[in-house]
Design a protein around this motif. Sequence first.
Motif, short mmCIF file in Angstrom:
data_model
loop_
_atom_site.label_atom_id
_atom_site.label_comp_id
_atom_site.label_asym_id
_atom_site.label_seq_id
_atom_site.Cartn_x
_atom_site.Cartn_y
_atom_site.Cartn_z
N ALA A 75 46.13 71.47 72.77
CA ALA A 75 45.53 72.60 72.06
C ALA A 75 44.77 73.54 72.98
O ALA A 75 44.58 74.71 72.65
N VAL A 76 44.31 73.07 74.14
CA VAL A 76 43.51 73.92 75.02
C VAL A 76 44.39 74.87 75.84
O VAL A 76 43.88 75.78 76.49
N THR A 77 45.69 74.66 75.81
CA THR A 77 46.61 75.46 76.62
C THR A 77 47.11 76.66 75.83
O THR A 77 47.52 76.54 74.67
N ASP A 78 47.08 77.82 76.48
CA ASP A 78 47.61 79.05 75.90
C ASP A 78 49.14 78.96 75.92
O ASP A 78 49.76 78.96 76.99
N PHE A 79 49.75 78.88 74.75
CA PHE A 79 51.20 78.66 74.68
C PHE A 79 51.98 79.82 75.30
O PHE A 79 53.00 79.60 75.98
N GLU A 80 51.54 81.03 75.07
CA GLU A 80 52.24 82.18 75.63
C GLU A 80 52.17 82.17 77.16
O GLU A 80 53.16 82.47 77.84
N LYS A 81 51.03 81.80 77.70
CA LYS A 81 50.89 81.70 79.15
C LYS A 81 51.77 80.57 79.69
O LYS A 81 52.40 80.71 80.74
N LEU A 82 51.80 79.46 78.97
CA LEU A 82 52.65 78.33 79.35
C LEU A 82 54.11 78.77 79.43
O LEU A 82 54.81 78.45 80.40
N LEU B 262 54.65 81.08 82.49
CA LEU B 262 54.68 80.34 83.74
C LEU B 262 55.97 79.52 83.86
O LEU B 262 56.48 79.30 84.97
N THR B 263 56.50 79.10 82.72
CA THR B 263 57.78 78.37 82.73
C THR B 263 58.91 79.29 83.13
O THR B 263 59.79 78.92 83.92
N ARG B 264 58.91 80.51 82.61
CA ARG B 264 59.94 81.48 82.99
C ARG B 264 59.84 81.81 84.49
O ARG B 264 60.87 81.98 85.17
N GLN B 265 58.62 81.89 85.00
CA GLN B 265 58.43 82.15 86.43
C GLN B 265 58.98 80.99 87.26
O GLN B 265 59.62 81.19 88.29
N SER B 266 58.72 79.76 86.79
CA SER B 266 59.24 78.59 87.48
C SER B 266 60.76 78.61 87.50
O SER B 266 61.40 78.35 88.53
N TYR B 267 61.36 78.95 86.38
CA TYR B 267 62.82 79.06 86.27
C TYR B 267 63.35 80.07 87.29
O TYR B 267 64.33 79.80 88.01
N ALA B 268 62.71 81.24 87.36
CA ALA B 268 63.16 82.28 88.28
C ALA B 268 63.02 81.85 89.74
O ALA B 268 63.91 82.12 90.55
N LEU B 269 61.92 81.18 90.07
CA LEU B 269 61.72 80.73 91.45
C LEU B 269 62.76 79.67 91.87
O LEU B 269 63.25 79.69 92.99
N VAL B 270 63.10 78.80 90.94
CA VAL B 270 64.06 77.73 91.25
C VAL B 270 65.49 78.25 91.21
O VAL B 270 66.32 77.86 92.02
#
Length: 222
Positions: free
Chosen positions: A200-207, A210-218
Amino acid sequence: MDFSHILNTSLPQKDKLIAYGFTQKQDTLVLQSPLQENDFYTLITLDIKNQKLTAQVYETSTKEKYILFDVPSAHGAFVGKLREEVQTLIEKIRATSFTSTDLYPAYINFLKTKLNAPGDTPWSDDGDTTSTVFRCPNQKWFALVMKIKFKNLGFASEEGVWAVNLKADPEKISQLVDHKSIFPAYHMNKKYWITILLTAVTDFEKLCALTRQSYALVEKKK
């Protein structure tokens, strides 16, 4: 005893805590509750500003702190029963006065539907059925969803929590890590990866960003 790890999974609801019996002193909420048939009592303190949740035990007759409660090496039936009482009280407060949304189902759905990543469990033959790897078309993984313990992130708790390891820009990792929802990577290179809690403490949109950024980097890595 420190229960601050709870603040990494659950959001306190001040009005519900006050209704439960907490009193507010500036940025701190405090509850006094009897233990062991009134021979002892606990003071539970929620420091909202510094994100700390602690419990101390005192003898009712002397108002002196019961030191053994906080000594990890102290064992025995009596101190164990006191700790169990406090733990039960903390869990009751958590259930009634905190919001504890689990992001795991929504996040898994995001990975599968938005990034077309079905996920696989490469360590299932070794008995690990909770860790799922999500890969780019080049078969390199951009996300590792896993169940870990808070002690793996530096907290004094055996409680489990869902989290994900993501690749990040090395120059931005120090700015991203807040030790609340985003941590230096567990069990991976901390220079390139981060760990994010699915709570609950995590901002889902930010998560998701950051996942899309990880995808792009990999994805661009050959």
